[in-house]
Design an enzyme around this catalytic site. Structure first.
Site, mmCIF file in Angstrom:
data_model
loop_
_atom_site.group_PDB
_atom_site.id
_atom_site.type_symbol
_atom_site.label_atom_id
_atom_site.label_comp_id
_atom_site.label_asym_id
_atom_site.label_seq_id
_atom_site.Cartn_x
_atom_site.Cartn_y
_atom_site.Cartn_z
ATOM 1 N N ASP A 1 14.203 -14.866 3.959
ATOM 2 C CA ASP A 1 14.781 -15.989 4.702
ATOM 3 C C ASP A 1 16.170 -15.560 5.156
ATOM 4 O O ASP A 1 16.856 -14.801 4.461
ATOM 5 C CB ASP A 1 14.861 -17.204 3.787
ATOM 6 C CG ASP A 1 15.493 -18.401 4.486
ATOM 7 O OD1 ASP A 1 15.134 -18.684 5.644
ATOM 8 O OD2 ASP A 1 16.348 -19.040 3.864
ATOM 9 N N ASP B 1 18.978 -17.729 6.992
ATOM 10 C CA ASP B 1 20.128 -18.628 6.850
ATOM 11 C C ASP B 1 20.311 -19.007 5.373
ATOM 12 O O ASP B 1 19.394 -19.505 4.738
ATOM 13 C CB ASP B 1 19.914 -19.883 7.702
ATOM 14 C CG ASP B 1 21.218 -20.607 7.990
ATOM 15 O OD1 ASP B 1 22.291 -20.123 7.574
ATOM 16 O OD2 ASP B 1 21.158 -21.666 8.643
#
Lengths: 280, 280
Positions: free
Chosen positions: B13, B15
């Protein structure tokens, strides 16, 4: 019919009761004339926030029903009544909605539009909705403004099909804010309360006449009103059988209601007259 | 740490893991370089549907992280993979979304935009959303089109504050249609499945690295992946204590993860080497 005999005040839903689409339902003009002759006081009550009372007067006139603007109570006007009871003149609000809501809240300058730090974010159906309006409402509610929705209807019928209503816009903002709105329209209490207040009507002498079990009938019961259902709108006998909320009386249409009501009144009046006669 | 030793494929992932807002998190470039040296294969995986892979490559480069477009998997690309597995070239779709979704679905002409009778209505975040788009989507889904949402995120952070995400738009359409969308992004399975497929990665050798318990960790567990949480994003120790879903391992940040992983690998390799040595 005892249920009808005690009614002196009537809150009348319009769509599905007086008309459907652009057409008057049978007996609608006659029913309203009859109420006037009987001195039963009434208001036309609607969850729709988009139109002004004057626009409804015009619409009813086209269907042969005469009404004054003061006899129309929309969810926009009930929202105005609700907010005016809680906030002084000059209170800033952020508004998403159409002409009916703008006129009710901003028309006389009681509330002032403000997209920076309003006390209330008031949301009605807005066919000019943009992402920017959703974003602004979300930021303001998250910053502490109170979230008000004119009515919970998630859809409404249009010539092209079933389309998103105020409740769909409320769902987007609720998802983004994790705040549920205060809802003014049926089945919540505020629209009917504003109607009773305007008529000066005690609940025990008042009835709601509508075509929907989930809004008109459920909302009326919540306030202790007599509830009358006509089967000319959204809900038919099959819905009635399946519903947990039951109206006090059901009529196929307005002529059937009128016939029952007239008979009830003539039966309750005749004995009174003859009683009086025997005492004279 | 046994958990780390078996990982050969990593879904990362972005952010809250590699950057936060516009700033790289400590150790992000070094961590990616280390993965490359270790020949651990990885993809950058995001629920965000609005940007193209090329835009992400540029963004990562600005943060000192080198990546190729083929290493970026957005929810828009996973939506493309999902739909392509179910519909032939030329299938008509109605799309609400931004550049990333348009490029993924319409860019090569595999799907054709159609607002009259599409087979799918595909909805991502769209900051140019209008009521007309909501109305059109509602009519088409009510007419039988399958309702697809790129990702369930109801909000996302912006410089001005928390603003409506794709999930808020989905909530409005769900309210108006009474149909729940098929959701592609985390924590649903389709984004991670597309990632594993692209890497040719068996789940038992694969891990997800993220900052959110409700999407990264919950979604990884659903597919039987090893789940690694870093505390540099949305969720901290207090969320971890309260959560019903627990990751397989938790690290304060990327340097802590790297240190652990490096130690694990050197420990598991040394005995292997010395074993080998004794046999030679």
């Amino acid at each position: 019919m005892e249920t009808l005999a005690r009614i002196r005040f009537l809150l009348i839903d319009m769509d599905g009761v007086l008309y459907r689409g652009g057409t008057a339902l049978p007996g609608a003009p006659e029913f309203i004339q009859w109420l006037r002759r009987q001195r039963i006081r009434y208001l036309f009550v609607t969850n729709n926030s988009t139109r002004t009372p004057e626009q409804y007067v015009e619409r009813l006139a086209q269907l042969g029903i005469s009404a004054e603007a003061g006899q129309i109570l929309t969810s926009s006007l009930a929202t105005r009544a609700f907010l005016q009871n809680r906030a002084p003149r000059g209170t800033p609000i952020y508004l998403i909605g159409q002409e009916g809501l703008e006129a009710a809240l901003l028309g006389d300058g009681y509330f002032v539009h403000d997209d920076r730090s309003p006390r209330f974010v008031v949301v009605g159906l807005d066919t000019r909705l943009t992402y920017e309006k959703l974003r602004r409402a979300t930021l303001l509610i998250r910053a502490g403004a109170t979230f008000i929705g004119t009515n919970p209807d998630r859809t409404f019928p249009s010539p092209e099909g079933i389309t998103p209503g105020c409740g769909a816009i409320l769902a987007a903002i609720e998802a983004a804010t994790e705040v549920a709105p205060v809802i003014i329209g049926k089945p919540e209490r505020w629209l009917f309360e504003a109607a009773l207040q305007r008529l000066g009507a005690p609940p025990e002498q008042s009835a709601v006449l509508g075509d929907r079990l989930d809004t008109d009938i459920a909302g009326g019961k919540r306030l202790g009103l007599t509830t009358l259902l006509v089967l000319t709108g959204v809900h038919g006998p099959e819905h009635l059988r399946a519903a947990s909320v039951q109206p006090d009386a059901v009529f196929a249409d307005l002529p059937a209601l009128l016939e029952n009501w007239e008979r009830t009144l003539s039966e309750t009046r005749r004995p009174q007259l003859s009683q009086k006669g025997t005492h004279e």
